[in-house]
Design an enzyme around this catalytic site. Structure first.
Site, PDB file in Angstrom:
ATOM      1  N   GLN A 120       0.850  -1.198   0.000  1.00  0.00           N
ATOM      2  CA  GLN A 120       0.000   0.000   0.000  1.00  0.00           C
ATOM      3  C   GLN A 120       0.889   1.252   0.000  1.00  0.00           C
ATOM      4  OE1 GLN A 120      -3.243  -0.442  -0.335  1.00  0.00           O
ATOM      5  NE2 GLN A 120      -3.743   1.729  -0.409  1.00  0.00           N
ATOM      6  N   VAL A 125      -6.462   6.742  -3.284  1.00  0.00           N
ATOM      7  CA  VAL A 125      -5.688   5.644  -2.687  1.00  0.00           C
ATOM      8  C   VAL A 125      -5.600   5.840  -1.174  1.00  0.00           C
ATOM      9  CG1 VAL A 125      -3.455   4.452  -2.703  1.00  0.00           C
ATOM     10  CG2 VAL A 125      -4.304   5.487  -4.798  1.00  0.00           C
ATOM     11  N   ALA A 126      -5.881   4.764  -0.441  1.00  0.00           N
ATOM     12  CA  ALA A 126      -5.770   4.857   1.018  1.00  0.00           C
ATOM     13  C   ALA A 126      -4.296   4.981   1.406  1.00  0.00           C
ATOM     14  CB  ALA A 126      -6.382   3.621   1.655  1.00  0.00           C
ATOM     15  N   SER A 169      -5.869   1.088   4.644  1.00  0.00           N
ATOM     16  CA  SER A 169      -6.621   0.329   3.648  1.00  0.00           C
ATOM     17  C   SER A 169      -7.198  -0.909   4.310  1.00  0.00           C
ATOM     18  CB  SER A 169      -5.713  -0.113   2.501  1.00  0.00           C
ATOM     19  OG  SER A 169      -6.386  -1.082   1.714  1.00  0.00           O
ATOM     20  N   HIS A 191      -7.853  -3.512   2.944  1.00  0.00           N
ATOM     21  CA  HIS A 191      -7.228  -4.701   2.348  1.00  0.00           C
ATOM     22  C   HIS A 191      -6.112  -5.270   3.224  1.00  0.00           C
ATOM     23  CE1 HIS A 191      -9.272  -5.054  -1.558  1.00  0.00           C
ATOM     24  NE2 HIS A 191      -9.484  -3.762  -1.415  1.00  0.00           N
ATOM     25  N   ASP A 196     -11.683  -7.540  -3.531  1.00  0.00           N
ATOM     26  CA  ASP A 196     -12.334  -6.943  -4.688  1.00  0.00           C
ATOM     27  C   ASP A 196     -12.642  -8.072  -5.655  1.00  0.00           C
ATOM     28  OD1 ASP A 196     -11.920  -4.454  -3.575  1.00  0.00           O
ATOM     29  OD2 ASP A 196     -10.106  -4.050  -4.741  1.00  0.00           O
ATOM     30  N   GLU A 199     -18.484   1.289  -4.230  1.00  0.00           N
ATOM     31  CA  GLU A 199     -17.632   0.247  -4.818  1.00  0.00           C
ATOM     32  C   GLU A 199     -18.396  -1.070  -4.792  1.00  0.00           C
ATOM     33  OE1 GLU A 199     -13.719  -0.184  -3.156  1.00  0.00           O
ATOM     34  OE2 GLU A 199     -13.079   1.813  -3.790  1.00  0.00           O
ATOM     35  N   HIS A 217     -16.200  -4.344  -3.895  1.00  0.00           N
ATOM     36  CA  HIS A 217     -15.412  -4.555  -2.669  1.00  0.00           C
ATOM     37  C   HIS A 217     -16.303  -5.181  -1.589  1.00  0.00           C
ATOM     38  CE1 HIS A 217     -12.268  -3.080   0.371  1.00  0.00           C
ATOM     39  NE2 HIS A 217     -13.287  -3.421   1.135  1.00  0.00           N
TER      40      HIS A 217
HETATM   41 ZN   LIG Z   1     -11.192  -2.977  -2.357  1.00  0.00          ZN
END
Ligand SMILES: [Zn+2]
Length: 238
Positions: A131, A151-152, A157, A159, A166, A210, A213
């Protein structure tokens, strides 16, 4: 002469014995000292890591958003690659998810297939490091303002939790109204997942809609969130 020699031996034995006892006891203390220092170091490292990195972790209900981040060293337990199809070009790291979501995710993908909807994994776990790379590359190419919009920042994030993935379709284009997006929105809660960033909830989640996600929160929370059309932030009262 005989007595003198005996006394001499007694003195030597006493000196050696005393020396031996001092050395032995001293060595014993030293070993004990090293051991306790060692375990203290281990414990404090461990404590430090759990304080710094796991403070927000409450298994599947952990909240990660722009205000609640994860530590630099946080890595989910038992990362694993689920038995699903992945889109082309997905990195090895991003094929991983937290062990806890492996089976639910496989069941979700199988159920969709039975309904004639073919889903592919596109991006699961992302480490703090990757990230960080993504974010800094975006800052270099588009500047900080645009990078922050899309973008995180590393540590922020979802993730990094390994609890989300995703999903994509054959065309690599899941958007509002596609059958894959509709299927996920209608069914993912049955497997313990939610659409983490629903349509029209940006003011709460901080992130645009999203449809791809999905985030694992467990079946009870997922059903409640789905039935009441709320977000994870609202469910957790934050
Ligand atoms: Zn995502």
């Amino acid at each position: 002469m005989k007595n003198g020699f005996r006394n001499f031996l007694i003195v030597i034995i006493t000196i050696c014995g005393t020396w031996y006892i001092i050395q032995y006891a001293g060595l014993g203390l030293n070993l004990k000292g090293i051991r306790s220092a060692g375990s203290k170091l281990y414990l404090s490292e461990k404590d430090k890591s759990s304080d710094a990195d796991n403070i927000n972790i409450d298994k599947e209900l952990v909240l990660v958003n722009s205000e609640h981040g994860l530590g630099k060293y946080y890595k989910p337990e038992s990362l694993t690659i689920p038995d699903i199809s992945f889109a082309n070009g997905v990195s090895q790291e991003e094929k991983h998810v937290a062990g806890i979501i492996e089976r639910p995710l496989e069941e979700l993908v199988d159920a969709a297939k039975r309904d004639g909807v073919i889903l592919f994994g596109n991006s699961g776990y992302r480490s703090y490091k990757s990230q960080e790379n993504t974010y800094s590359n975006r800052v270099k190419s588009q500047g900080e303002k645009l990078a922050d919009a899309y973008v995180a920042k590393p540590g922020f994030s979802e993730h990094q939790t390994g609890l989300c993935i995703d999903i994509t379709n054959q065309d690599k284009n899941i958007i509002k109204g596609t059958k894959e997006a509709n299927w996920l929105a209608e069914n993912c809660y049955k497997f313990g997942f939610i659409i983490r960033y629903p349509y029209g909830k940006k003011s709460i989640t901080g992130i645009e809609y999203e449809p791809w996600h999905i985030r694992y929160v467990g079946k009870n929370a997922a059903k409640y969130i789905h039935d009441n059309e709320i977000t994870l932030e609202e469910y957790l009262g934050k």
